[in-house]
Motif scaffolding. Sequence first.
Motif, PDB file in Angstrom:
ATOM      1  N   GLN A 227       0.879  -1.172  -0.189  1.00 43.71           N
ATOM      2  CA  GLN A 227      -0.060  -0.060  -0.027  1.00 43.71           C
ATOM      3  C   GLN A 227       0.836   1.336   0.095  1.00 43.71           C
ATOM      4  O   GLN A 227       0.459   2.190  -0.929  1.00 43.71           O
ATOM      5  N   LEU A 228       2.175   1.282   0.720  1.00 45.40           N
ATOM      6  CA  LEU A 228       2.960   2.450   0.505  1.00 45.40           C
ATOM      7  C   LEU A 228       3.630   2.685  -0.541  1.00 45.40           C
ATOM      8  O   LEU A 228       3.604   3.886  -0.774  1.00 45.40           O
ATOM      9  N   LEU A 337      -4.698   3.088   4.614  1.00 47.33           N
ATOM     10  CA  LEU A 337      -3.833   3.313   3.498  1.00 47.33           C
ATOM     11  C   LEU A 337      -4.601   2.940   2.047  1.00 47.33           C
ATOM     12  O   LEU A 337      -4.585   3.579   1.139  1.00 47.33           O
ATOM     13  N   TYR A 340      -6.953   5.586   1.464  1.00 51.94           N
ATOM     14  CA  TYR A 340      -6.170   6.677   0.761  1.00 51.94           C
ATOM     15  C   TYR A 340      -5.743   6.252  -0.701  1.00 51.94           C
ATOM     16  O   TYR A 340      -5.946   7.252  -1.527  1.00 51.94           O
ATOM     17  N   ARG A 348      -5.310  10.369   4.284  1.00 54.04           N
ATOM     18  CA  ARG A 348      -4.147  10.304   4.388  1.00 54.04           C
ATOM     19  C   ARG A 348      -3.736  10.692   5.907  1.00 54.04           C
ATOM     20  O   ARG A 348      -2.683  10.110   6.445  1.00 54.04           O
ATOM     21  N   ALA A 351      -3.867   7.646   8.452  1.00 53.44           N
ATOM     22  CA  ALA A 351      -2.921   7.077   7.982  1.00 53.44           C
ATOM     23  C   ALA A 351      -1.495   7.325   8.657  1.00 53.44           C
ATOM     24  O   ALA A 351      -0.908   6.780   9.287  1.00 53.44           O
TER      25      ALA A 351
END
Length: 364
Positions: A227-228, A337, A340, A348, A351
């Motif tokens: 996800q990042l 996430l 987002y 955001r 998270a």
Amino acid sequence: MWNLTRWILLISNPSFEAKCVCVCVLKKKKKQEIEMVAQLGVITSTSSCHLFRSSHPFSLRLQKPIAMATVSTDPVREWILSEGKASQITGISPVGGGCINLASRYNTDAGSFFVKTNRSIGPEMFEGEALGLRAMYDTKSIRVPQPFKVGALPTGGSYIIMEFIEFGSSRGDQSLLGRKLAEMHKAAKSEKGFGFHVDNTIGSTPQINTWTSDWIEFYSEHRLTFQLKLAQQQYGDSAIYEKGQRLVKNLGALFEDVTIEPCLLHGDLWSGNISSDKNGDPVILDPACYYGHNEAEFGMSWCAGFGGSFYNAYFEVMPKQPGFEKRRDLYLLYHYLNHYNLFGSGYRSSAMSIIDDYLRLLKA
């Protein structure tokens, strides 16, 4: 049937955490029409549009195999009038659907069937859903609609036929839901480790389920880091990526003295995927299944309405592990996430707040 370039339901208050909004963005494809219907309140409802992407063939041999269709003029009707043991179909009515599927109720002299079709996506999407439903169904714990058949439509696209469940007038008893969910987690374990037989999706985001022997490695790589990276690629958000990676490298301290078993998880348990049947027994729908740490099931709790009676009943069956409260937000982080990445910057701050809190706690 609508032919749209974009369809967006705007979030009126992006910082809300009390409810979920279904937001779908559909891109126009040349010579392609996407059938869209309202959010389904009978069998399938989702926090976002569910698209299925799998890197694995549908080759798992199930204890009770789901029949695969051969293409015919009307394979849905053909199955219902043969293997469905009906002699006549007395009516077909729309019952709404998720963002991209057409959902119908087929009434017959042998009872009712629930059918979802998609005119643009092949059977792999519904195969993943059927595998998750079958795995949960076979635990004989909490009620889920039994999947019967998945196949291709002769004009393109796919369908799934499953049990039609008549819903009651409420979501049912919270304590009963907690106990039944815990019974499912306790009953279904995997000897392969953490993951699932196929990749699936969480909303419309790919969910990678490669079998992994270590939970921290699985959750770090296939949940948080995935996800990042999406956030970095989609928004150029290097700040959340870099801080998130610092957290990922220090997760071990949150799991001291914890026994982690790979339990079968629904994977997307929010209020829209929880109901009850006419007897008041809980029903859960529209899974994003995988085998993981049982606490990860509560990752959508900010959007599920779980109360004290739910948790009390759950922990009577699956005892609470040391440090549960410290890990709770870690499992929320995955879903924040994902929201987002799906719905934009409104999620955001939630998270990033979780990441910052953990970095302070872990002194990372």
